[in-house]
Design an enzyme around this catalytic site. Structure first.
Site, PDB file in Angstrom:
ATOM      1  N   LYS A 118       7.680  -0.338   6.370  1.00 22.09           N
ATOM      2  CA  LYS A 118       7.063   0.952   6.066  1.00 22.09           C
ATOM      3  C   LYS A 118       8.182   1.966   5.838  1.00 22.09           C
ATOM      4  O   LYS A 118       8.989   2.232   6.732  1.00 22.09           O
ATOM      5  CB  LYS A 118       6.169   1.386   7.229  1.00 22.09           C
ATOM      6  CG  LYS A 118       5.393   2.669   6.984  1.00 22.09           C
ATOM      7  CD  LYS A 118       4.499   2.948   8.193  1.00 22.09           C
ATOM      8  CE  LYS A 118       3.636   4.172   7.995  1.00 22.09           C
ATOM      9  NZ  LYS A 118       2.762   4.409   9.175  1.00 22.09           N
ATOM     10  N   ASP A 125      -5.429   8.059  16.352  1.00 21.19           N
ATOM     11  CA  ASP A 125      -5.911   7.843  14.983  1.00 21.19           C
ATOM     12  C   ASP A 125      -6.622   6.497  14.861  1.00 21.19           C
ATOM     13  O   ASP A 125      -6.420   5.752  13.892  1.00 21.19           O
ATOM     14  CB  ASP A 125      -4.762   7.932  13.983  1.00 21.19           C
ATOM     15  CG  ASP A 125      -5.245   8.174  12.547  1.00 21.19           C
ATOM     16  OD1 ASP A 125      -6.430   8.553  12.383  1.00 21.19           O
ATOM     17  OD2 ASP A 125      -4.463   7.979  11.609  1.00 21.19           O
ATOM     18  N   ALA A 151       0.859  -1.190   0.000  1.00 18.72           N
ATOM     19  CA  ALA A 151       0.000   0.000   0.000  1.00 18.72           C
ATOM     20  C   ALA A 151       0.892   1.236   0.000  1.00 18.72           C
ATOM     21  O   ALA A 151       2.067   1.178   0.357  1.00 18.72           O
ATOM     22  CB  ALA A 151      -0.914   0.014   1.225  1.00 18.72           C
ATOM     23  N   GLY A 166       0.190   9.290   1.019  1.00 23.56           N
ATOM     24  CA  GLY A 166       0.879  10.407   1.648  1.00 23.56           C
ATOM     25  C   GLY A 166       2.372  10.339   1.388  1.00 23.56           C
ATOM     26  O   GLY A 166       2.817  10.350   0.241  1.00 23.56           O
TER      27      GLY A 166
END
Length: 426
Positions: A43, A134, A21, A24
């Site tokens: 990541k 979040d 994925a 941003g």
């Protein structure tokens, strides 16, 4: 533009295989850890290196099975000469909750169980002084072992005045007003998540801060419909505009678990009463059946002369035939069985078996498992008399997951029930 390509190696250890994925300033990769020979998730952030470092440190401190595990953190120079930070995490296979909700709301029991698991993660984080900030459907992953809370990228210590807010529909009113970070912020987001899971949409779906503020000023928070009153009331408490009146994450988890237990007891009681009502009729029919075939038909006028036949606890009990549900599948297996190990007079089947069949029926009706897969599992389960039989059902369940015939979240629930059944078999 992406700064890395498949085949690139980070820190002479992590081989990037494929992009999972991106969004941003970050890209999530499936990678191979050559030092430990295992697959991991990496990541990579081209910017906000401090954010990546904080996420790694925060998540590494949090020890909870439903929070994603962080293995490593580092910084590397890209082919374009820029410094990028990376976080190495456990690789999880699953479906984002947001993707699952795009198909419609969840059954309330599944929603409550998911929210309870996430509440436990938040409780653990709050105990360590960490606020996630979040919590959202995008950051919950439904895996074969249950829901996982992801992305502690903007997590902050309690009392932090930083203005990072998160995703608009999940942000509490006091955060819009600039209040410092507090655990009640996460509880509000959890209330939004629970509301969204049972209704299909958040209470205020606005996507900009201005729209969200205006919506809260002009209309009261809606109440979740179509769910037990205690669940709707708990949701309202989490969404209370006053953070002081919201429950703690631990309290939410306890109340959801209690609601699920009460629902299970009510369901088992209803089912048990139905079985007990049918058992004497079935037993009488089986007791009389062979003898009726040997005797000539009674003269109607002699009915009053016919002897009374008692049916006691030692009478055999015929196994009721399965009925079909609206989904075209056999109904839940009865709590009695012709198997010697599970005879009605000896001991009842474990309650988990009843719940297993209920979950299969509900999952098929909701499109979470293909009808043929549900029928196959139900038929296999009908012949289980040992732990080895349960293992065979679990193997089939895993095969069905790999085929895409069952959703990971449902597979996790069914697997947990199979573990209970195996334990009951001793």
């Amino acid at each position: 533009m992406h700064q890395h390509e498949p085949g690139d190696v980070l820190a002479r250890r992590y081989v990037l295989l494929e992009r999972i994925a991106s969004g941003g300033t970050s890209v999530l990769w499936r990678a191979r850890d050559t030092a430990l020979e295992r697959l991991v998730a990496v990541k990579v952030l081209q910017e906000e290196r401090e954010l990546a470092r904080r996420e790694a440190r925060t998540t590494a401190r949090l020890e909870h099975p439903d929070a994603i595990e962080v293995y490593d953190y580092g910084e590397t120079v890209t082919a374009r000469g820029r410094v990028a930070a990376y976080v190495v995490m456990r690789l999880l296979d699953g479906v984002p909750l947001a993707e699952r909700l795009s198909a419609g709301p969840l059954p309330w029991r599944e929603a409550a169980a998911t929210a309870a698991r996430i509440a436990r993660v938040l409780e653990a984080a709050h105990r360590q002084g960490i606020v996630h900030r979040d919590v959202s459907a995008e950051n919950v992953l439904l895996t074969g072992s249950g829901p996982k809370l992801l992305d502690f990228g903007i997590a902050a210590p309690i009392g932090d005045p930083d203005d990072q807010r998160g995703t608009p529909p999940y942000v509490s009113p006091e955060r819009l007003a600039g209040a410092p970070v507090h655990p009640a912020v996460d509880v509000y987001a959890l209330g939004v998540l629970l509301f969204e899971m049972v209704t299909g949409a958040p209470p205020y779906p606005e996507t900009t801060w201005e729209e969200l503020e205006g919506a809260r000023r002009t209309r009261p928070c809606p109440r979740a419909a179509g769910v037990p009153g205690e669940l709707a009331a708990l949701c309202q408490r989490c969404l209370d505009p006053s953070p002081a009146r919201r429950p703690t994450a631990g309290d939410v988890a306890l109340r959801l678990a209690a609601a699920l237990r009460r629902a299970a007891v009510r369901r088992r009681l209803r089912y048990g009463l139905a079985v007990l009502a049918l058992a004497p009729v079935a037993g009488t029919a089986l007791w009389l059946g062979p003898r009726a075939a040997e005797q000539p038909p009674l003269d109607p006028g002699a009915a009053e002369q016919a002897p009374h036949v008692p049916v006691g606890p030692s009478s055999a009990v015929a196994e009721p035939q399965p009925q079909e549900t609206a989904a075209g599948l056999p109904a839940a297996a009865p709590l009695v069985s012709s198997s010697p190990r599970y005879s009605f007079a000896a001991r009842p089947l474990p309650h988990a078996l009843d719940r297993f069949h209920d979950e299969l029926s509900a999952g098929a009706a909701a499109g979470r498992i293909r009808a043929d897969a549900a029928l196959d599992l139900r038929q296999t389960m009908a012949h289980v008399t040992s732990r080895g039989g349960v293992a065979e059902v679990r193997r089939k369940l895993g095969d069905r997951l790999r085929e895409g015939a069952v959703e990971p979240g449902l597979r996790g629930d069914l697997d947990a029930l199979l573990a209970e059944i195996a334990a009951a078999l001793g």
